[in-house]
Design a protein around this motif. Structure first.
Motif, PDB file in Angstrom:
ATOM      1  N   GLY A  45      21.195   3.266 -54.732  1.00  0.00           N
ATOM      2  CA  GLY A  45      22.182   2.750 -53.787  1.00  0.00           C
ATOM      3  C   GLY A  45      23.739   3.107 -54.234  1.00  0.00           C
ATOM      4  O   GLY A  45      24.684   3.238 -53.315  1.00  0.00           O
ATOM      5  N   LYS A  69      13.707 -11.641 -74.180  1.00  0.00           N
ATOM      6  CA  LYS A  69      13.994 -12.964 -74.310  1.00  0.00           C
ATOM      7  C   LYS A  69      12.981 -13.701 -74.903  1.00  0.00           C
ATOM      8  O   LYS A  69      12.102 -13.841 -74.483  1.00  0.00           O
ATOM      9  CB  LYS A  69      14.520 -13.366 -72.873  1.00  0.00           C
ATOM     10  CG  LYS A  69      15.406 -12.497 -72.147  1.00  0.00           C
ATOM     11  CD  LYS A  69      15.888 -12.901 -70.914  1.00  0.00           C
ATOM     12  CE  LYS A  69      17.197 -12.255 -70.332  1.00  0.00           C
ATOM     13  NZ  LYS A  69      16.939 -11.265 -69.474  1.00  0.00           N
ATOM     14  N   ALA A 103      20.916  -0.694 -55.476  1.00  0.00           N
ATOM     15  CA  ALA A 103      20.501  -1.847 -54.997  1.00  0.00           C
ATOM     16  C   ALA A 103      20.324  -3.013 -56.016  1.00  0.00           C
ATOM     17  O   ALA A 103      20.049  -2.820 -56.847  1.00  0.00           O
ATOM     18  CB  ALA A 103      19.520  -1.841 -53.885  1.00  0.00           C
ATOM     19  N   ALA A 114      25.138   0.120 -59.878  1.00  0.00           N
ATOM     20  CA  ALA A 114      23.961   0.463 -60.594  1.00  0.00           C
ATOM     21  C   ALA A 114      23.000   0.725 -59.683  1.00  0.00           C
ATOM     22  O   ALA A 114      21.754   0.755 -60.013  1.00  0.00           O
ATOM     23  CB  ALA A 114      23.839  -0.039 -61.806  1.00  0.00           C
ATOM     24  N   ARG A 154      12.593  -5.903 -69.461  1.00  0.00           N
ATOM     25  CA  ARG A 154      13.757  -6.595 -69.863  1.00  0.00           C
ATOM     26  C   ARG A 154      13.780  -8.173 -70.132  1.00  0.00           C
ATOM     27  O   ARG A 154      14.415  -8.583 -71.302  1.00  0.00           O
ATOM     28  CB  ARG A 154      14.964  -6.717 -68.645  1.00  0.00           C
ATOM     29  CG  ARG A 154      15.588  -5.296 -68.759  1.00  0.00           C
ATOM     30  CD  ARG A 154      16.117  -4.742 -67.278  1.00  0.00           C
ATOM     31  NE  ARG A 154      16.655  -3.530 -67.546  1.00  0.00           N
ATOM     32  CZ  ARG A 154      15.975  -2.274 -67.191  1.00  0.00           C
ATOM     33  NH1 ARG A 154      14.833  -2.281 -67.238  1.00  0.00           N
ATOM     34  NH2 ARG A 154      16.692  -1.187 -67.551  1.00  0.00           N
ATOM     35  N   ARG A 167      31.194  -2.781 -66.865  1.00  0.00           N
ATOM     36  CA  ARG A 167      30.668  -1.842 -67.573  1.00  0.00           C
ATOM     37  C   ARG A 167      30.349  -0.724 -66.850  1.00  0.00           C
ATOM     38  O   ARG A 167      29.972   0.440 -67.175  1.00  0.00           O
ATOM     39  CB  ARG A 167      29.258  -2.453 -68.575  1.00  0.00           C
ATOM     40  CG  ARG A 167      28.336  -2.602 -67.557  1.00  0.00           C
ATOM     41  CD  ARG A 167      27.465  -3.921 -68.241  1.00  0.00           C
ATOM     42  NE  ARG A 167      26.265  -3.495 -68.579  1.00  0.00           N
ATOM     43  CZ  ARG A 167      25.045  -4.335 -68.936  1.00  0.00           C
ATOM     44  NH1 ARG A 167      25.484  -5.662 -68.928  1.00  0.00           N
ATOM     45  NH2 ARG A 167      24.215  -3.799 -69.568  1.00  0.00           N
TER      46      ARG A 167
HETATM   47  C1  TC6 Z   1      18.080   1.310 -54.983  1.00  0.00           C
HETATM   48  O1  TC6 Z   1      19.193   1.559 -55.282  1.00  0.00           O
HETATM   49  C2  TC6 Z   1      17.537   1.526 -53.917  1.00  0.00           C
HETATM   50  C3  TC6 Z   1      18.527   1.900 -52.701  1.00  0.00           C
HETATM   51  C4  TC6 Z   1      17.710   2.486 -51.445  1.00  0.00           C
HETATM   52  C5  TC6 Z   1      18.677   1.615 -50.483  1.00  0.00           C
HETATM   53  C6  TC6 Z   1      18.057   0.507 -49.649  1.00  0.00           C
HETATM   54  N1  TC6 Z   1      19.505  -5.219 -59.604  1.00  0.00           N
HETATM   55  O2  TC6 Z   1      19.030  -2.493 -68.012  1.00  0.00           O
HETATM   56  P1  TC6 Z   1      20.115  -3.408 -68.666  1.00  0.00           P
HETATM   57  C7  TC6 Z   1      20.163  -6.321 -64.456  1.00  0.00           C
HETATM   58  S1  TC6 Z   1      17.014   1.048 -56.341  1.00  0.00           S
HETATM   59  C8  TC6 Z   1      19.476  -6.162 -60.215  1.00  0.00           C
HETATM   60  O3  TC6 Z   1      19.596  -4.581 -69.492  1.00  0.00           O
HETATM   61  P2  TC6 Z   1      21.824  -1.544 -69.889  1.00  0.00           P
HETATM   62  C9  TC6 Z   1      19.025  -6.418 -65.406  1.00  0.00           C
HETATM   63  O4  TC6 Z   1      17.803  -6.997 -64.821  1.00  0.00           O
HETATM   64  C10 TC6 Z   1      17.988   0.431 -57.808  1.00  0.00           C
HETATM   65  N2  TC6 Z   1      19.513  -6.495 -61.405  1.00  0.00           N
HETATM   66  O5  TC6 Z   1      21.497  -2.787 -69.040  1.00  0.00           O
HETATM   67  C11 TC6 Z   1      19.708  -6.943 -66.720  1.00  0.00           C
HETATM   68  O6  TC6 Z   1      19.884  -8.432 -66.243  1.00  0.00           O
HETATM   69  P3  TC6 Z   1      19.513  -9.583 -67.564  1.00  0.00           P
HETATM   70  C12 TC6 Z   1      18.327   1.778 -58.199  1.00  0.00           C
HETATM   71  C13 TC6 Z   1      19.902  -5.327 -62.172  1.00  0.00           C
HETATM   72  O7  TC6 Z   1      23.118  -1.434 -70.027  1.00  0.00           O
HETATM   73  C14 TC6 Z   1      21.139  -6.616 -66.471  1.00  0.00           C
HETATM   74  O8  TC6 Z   1      21.328  -6.177 -65.322  1.00  0.00           O
HETATM   75  N3  TC6 Z   1      18.964   1.564 -59.378  1.00  0.00           N
HETATM   76  C15 TC6 Z   1      19.892  -4.172 -61.721  1.00  0.00           C
HETATM   77  O9  TC6 Z   1      20.730  -0.937 -70.724  1.00  0.00           O
HETATM   78  C16 TC6 Z   1      21.558  -5.479 -67.524  1.00  0.00           C
HETATM   79  O10 TC6 Z   1      20.550  -4.370 -67.440  1.00  0.00           O
HETATM   80  C17 TC6 Z   1      18.541   1.429 -60.747  1.00  0.00           C
HETATM   81  O11 TC6 Z   1      17.020   1.809 -60.611  1.00  0.00           O
HETATM   82  C18 TC6 Z   1      19.759  -3.815 -60.334  1.00  0.00           C
HETATM   83  N4  TC6 Z   1      19.805  -2.561 -59.629  1.00  0.00           N
HETATM   84  O12 TC6 Z   1      21.454  -0.479 -68.582  1.00  0.00           O
HETATM   85  C19 TC6 Z   1      18.990   1.156 -61.902  1.00  0.00           C
HETATM   86  N5  TC6 Z   1      19.849  -3.055 -62.727  1.00  0.00           N
HETATM   87  O13 TC6 Z   1      20.788  -9.157 -68.329  1.00  0.00           O
HETATM   88  C20 TC6 Z   1      18.369   0.195 -62.951  1.00  0.00           C
HETATM   89  C21 TC6 Z   1      20.109  -3.854 -63.822  1.00  0.00           C
HETATM   90  O14 TC6 Z   1      19.406 -10.717 -67.121  1.00  0.00           O
HETATM   91  N6  TC6 Z   1      19.172  -0.310 -63.899  1.00  0.00           N
HETATM   92  N7  TC6 Z   1      19.983  -5.032 -63.509  1.00  0.00           N
HETATM   93  O15 TC6 Z   1      18.346  -9.251 -68.016  1.00  0.00           O
HETATM   94  C22 TC6 Z   1      19.421   0.585 -64.829  1.00  0.00           C
HETATM   95  O16 TC6 Z   1      18.914   1.645 -64.966  1.00  0.00           O
HETATM   96  C23 TC6 Z   1      20.183  -0.245 -66.032  1.00  0.00           C
HETATM   97  O17 TC6 Z   1      20.222  -1.776 -65.851  1.00  0.00           O
HETATM   98  C24 TC6 Z   1      21.655   0.371 -66.269  1.00  0.00           C
HETATM   99  C25 TC6 Z   1      22.089  -0.481 -67.339  1.00  0.00           C
HETATM  100  C26 TC6 Z   1      21.560   1.814 -66.624  1.00  0.00           C
HETATM  101  C27 TC6 Z   1      22.395   0.319 -64.905  1.00  0.00           C
END
Ligand code: TC6
Length: 691
Positions: A104, A287, A65, A63, A283, A59
């Motif tokens: 990330g 459930k 780290a 997205a 999230r 999808r």
């Molecule tokens: C970062 O990058 C820092 C970097 C510094 C360098 C070191 N990790 O939200 P949804 C899971 S910080 C692990 O329902 P959507 C989520 O828990 C990160 N898991 O879907 C869920 O699991 P479940 C910066 C993750 O379509 C499933 O994926 N990035 C992560 O409504 C689906 O998620 C963010 O902050 C993750 N990063 O939205 C982005 N992301 O099915 C955070 C998601 O077991 N994510 N999951 O419950 C989002 O904003 C949204 O998930 C989305 C997708 C827009 C990507």
């Protein structure tokens, strides 16, 4: 095709190498993904390919780290190693973006020499929402591309910018046709080779930083403009400091070192821990153990709303916004006309209002004076006066009108839904949908499961909540459900504290400083002190009675607990102070000095204790659900996670000890919950409780 590891492949399209990631659900940068990227790029660089494309299956592009790995030991290739491999590639690297490139993920893409995206893609650095900053060079590279002001806005809001805007910012170099990302990216890469384009390293591009050098006012003004929004949060300020460092450092590395240091500080601090906890809490709330994801749902193609007041109108707007037709019913023509006019006005006044959109939404709305018009609705929500006899009468009527299988919902905020359901012959179809005012704005929806509510009715309600942009939390039937039940604890203590010696503004200040948008007394003034107050029944027995009798009914009358000037700025009121003193004298209470610490503990700990009771009675599935209610519905500061997370942060043993101390001094309002006692006895925390 070469399989690099379980989530990465390396393929060829002629002279272009393609590194493909496939790590569901969101291609987050887990150790496995980092390893795959590192090795994939290494092999691509060592091959005879002329250019390299990075693309993701599923999808979305990466997205971010992998948040689940935060706090644990680092394994596998490091992100900076992966980034250096890409950035130093002697062949052009193109990131091909669909879905979202976040955190990330975007930081990886910024180490490609070029980026292409489909129009539906979104790009952003949302780390701030996890109490963090983009710690893989994002704060140093973004301003080099987008300029300092845009970068400040992006990193402190965490906003996901649409591809078209990203193109204008220079974050994306070309948009390619939707659905044809791979072909578009390969063609773009080939063009780079053919035209011998330079290998652009964002880190070397200092022109936009130069523009901001020697202009500290850019940062000062940004801080000032956003002071209210950022209040209490550490991460926005740290993000700003990183961009300041990008401008003021002598080299990219120097800026990067500042970023790394501040990132680690945030990562190991309590705010980010709370915000990361909260990300998963929201999230997890979706459930429900005995209502699995594959539970069938009922189609909801048309909604009925009974009551066109503020609440009913707000509820209706949620469905109109997503294209679901609504029939709204009122008793009298003038009330109906008023309700319809208010909905129209709300649309016209909303930010970015477009006349055609307003008309389109209004065209889905039908006003009626007859409940018979609910006959073709799949879901009917009543928002009438909060009295059991009225609700039961309404539900008995709905039972006679609604089609078989229609969901019958009540918006009651505290009445017993089992009793309401008993007025029908179909209690399996009855559920509580507790919206919060203003219902078209507030994110929280408490979904209340009564004794006989069918599972597919629950599944349908949870799914529908997501569709209309709400965060739903399932609760059981009890007075006030989760949110208001806990709120009443805080309200009781706030009122008692005033009698004992604190002033309303003392209490408000303590809770404001804790992070709430306003305290309970300012809130009452805003809502109106006369909600539910009946003049004829007023005996002057409470502070509220006295204030209302004096026509001090809150902001709308220019005075309530506070005095208000013409700009509605609140000032502590000598009148209120005198009333309180007289009140104490009448009751023979000697005012004492009450510390801020006591105010906070008296207001917050009984809430945590009540949360424990809600859990032990099974009225909430898990502690984190309670936190979702409080963050979304009552302004609990997300950087403190929610009341139950805060209870863990303070320590359940400390909360219990204080409750016992208060109980000894002031009685059973502070009786500890059995669950709290049990947790402390077992040396556990709320987070140890599994649903
Ligand atoms: C970062 O990058 C820092 C970097 C510094 C360098 C070191 N990790 O939200 P949804 C899971 S910080 C692990 O329902 P959507 C989520 O828990 C990160 N898991 O879907 C869920 O699991 P479940 C910066 C993750 O379509 C499933 O994926 N990035 C992560 O409504 C689906 O998620 C963010 O902050 C993750 N990063 O939205 C982005 N992301 O099915 C955070 C998601 O077991 N994510 N999951 O419950 C989002 O904003 C949204 O998930 C989305 C997708 C827009 C990507």
């Amino acid at each position: 095709m070469t399989e690099i590891n379980s989530v990465t492949t390396l393929t060829r399209d002629g002279d272009v190498a393609i590194v493909t990631l496939n790590s569901p659900p969101v291609n987050a940068l887990s150790a496995n993904v980092r390893d795959g990227l590192y090795e994939g790029f290494k092999q691509a660089i060592d091959s005879d390919a002329k250019a390299i494309v990075l693309i993701c299956e599923g999808r979305t592009f990466i997205a971010g780290a992998d948040i689940t790995e935060f706090g644990g030991a680092m394994k596998g290739a490091s992100l900076p190693d992966v980034q250096a491999m890409m950035e130093n590639s002697p062949k052009p690297v193109v990131a091909a973006i669909h879905g979202t490139a976040l955190g990330g993920g975007l930081e990886v893409a910024l180490c490609a020499h070029y980026r292409v995206a489909v129009p539906s893609a979104r790009l952003g650095l949302p780390e701030v929402n996890l109490g963090l900053l983009p710690g893989a060079g994002g704060t140093q590279r973004l301003p080099r591309i987008a300029g300092v002001e845009k970068a400040l806005e992006m990193v402190t809001s965490g906003r996901h910018a649409p591809a078209k805007e990203a193109l204008a910012m220079g974050l994306v170099d070309e948009l390619v046709e939707e659905g044809k990302l791979k072909d578009g990216a390969v063609a773009f890469a080939r063009k780079l080779v053919a035209e011998n384009k330079p290998l652009v390293k964002v880190r070397e591009n200092n022109a936009k930083l130069e523009e901001a050098k020697g202009k500290p006012e850019i940062f000062a003004e940004f801080r000032k403009k956003n002071a209210r929004k950022f209040r209490g949060f550490l991460a926005p300020e740290y993000n700003i400091r990183c961009i300041e460092a990008a401008v003021n450092s002598n080299s990219f590395e120097e800026g990067l070192a500042v970023e790394r240091k501040l990132f680690m500080e945030l990562m190991t601090g309590p705010q980010s821990a709370a915000q990361r906890y909260y990300f998963f809490a929201e999230r997890t709330a979706q459930k429900i153990p005995d209502v699995p994801d594959d539970t069938p749902t009922r189609p909801v193609k048309k909604v009925g709303v009974l009551g066109a007041g503020t609440m009913g109108g707000g509820i209706a707007m949620n469905f109109l916004n997503v294209g679901i037709p609504v029939t709204i019913v009122e008793l009298k023509q003038d009330a109906l006309d008023r309700g319809l006019a208010t909905i129209r006005k709300n649309y016209e006044r909303s930010r970015g209002a477009v006349p055609e959109q307003t008309e389109q939404r209004m065209s889905l709305l039908t006003g009626s004076l007859s409940m018979d018009d609910f006959a073709d609705c799949d879901l009917i929500i009543e928002a009438v006066f909060e009295r059991m006899d009225i609700k039961k009468d309404v539900f008995a009527k709905l039972d006679g009108i609604a089609k078989p299988g229609a969901i019958l919902a009540t918006n009651t905020s505290y009445l017993n839904i089992d009793e309401i359901a008993s007025a029908t012959k179909r209690p399996q179809d009855v559920i509580g949908l507790h919206f919060f005012s203003p219902a078209n704005v507030m994110k929280l929806l408490e979904v209340i499961r009564a004794d006989h509510t069918a599972k597919d009715v629950i599944a349908t309600s949870m799914k529908l909540a997501k569709q209309i942009g709400k965060v739903a939390v399932l609760a059981g039937v009890c007075p006030g459900f989760i949110g208001n039940r806990m709120l009443s604890q805080r309200q009781r203590e706030a009122n008692k504290l005033v009698l004992e010696g604190a002033m309303p503004w003392d209490i408000d200040r303590v809770l404001y400083d804790f992070g709430f948008p306003m305290g309970p007394f300012a809130m009452s003034d805003l809502a109106g002190l006369d909600i539910g107050w009946v003049k004829e029944n007023s005996k002057g027995e409470t502070l509220r009675d006295v204030l209302c009798e004096m026509d001090r009914r809150g902001q709308k009358t220019g005075a309530g607990f506070y005095d208000y000037d013409e700009n509605r700025t609140a000032k502590p009121s000598p009148v209120t102070e005198k009333i309180i003193q007289d009140f104490r004298a009448k009751k023979g209470i000697n005012a004492r000095t009450i510390s801020d610490e006591e105010i906070l503990e008296r207001c917050i700990y009984p809430m945590i204790n009540e949360g424990a009771k809600i859990l032990e009675e099974g009225k909430a599935i898990r502690p984190s659900d309670i936190d979702v209610v409080w963050v979304n519905g009552y302004g609990w500061p997300v950087y403190r996670g929610g009341p139950m997370h805060y209870g863990d942060f303070v320590g359940p043993d400390k909360v219990l000890a204080k409750m016992k101390e208060f109980q000894g001094a002031m009685g059973d309002d502070f009786k500890p919950a059995a669950l709290l006692e049990k947790l402390v006895a077992e040396g556990k925390k709320f987070s140890d409780l599994k649903a």
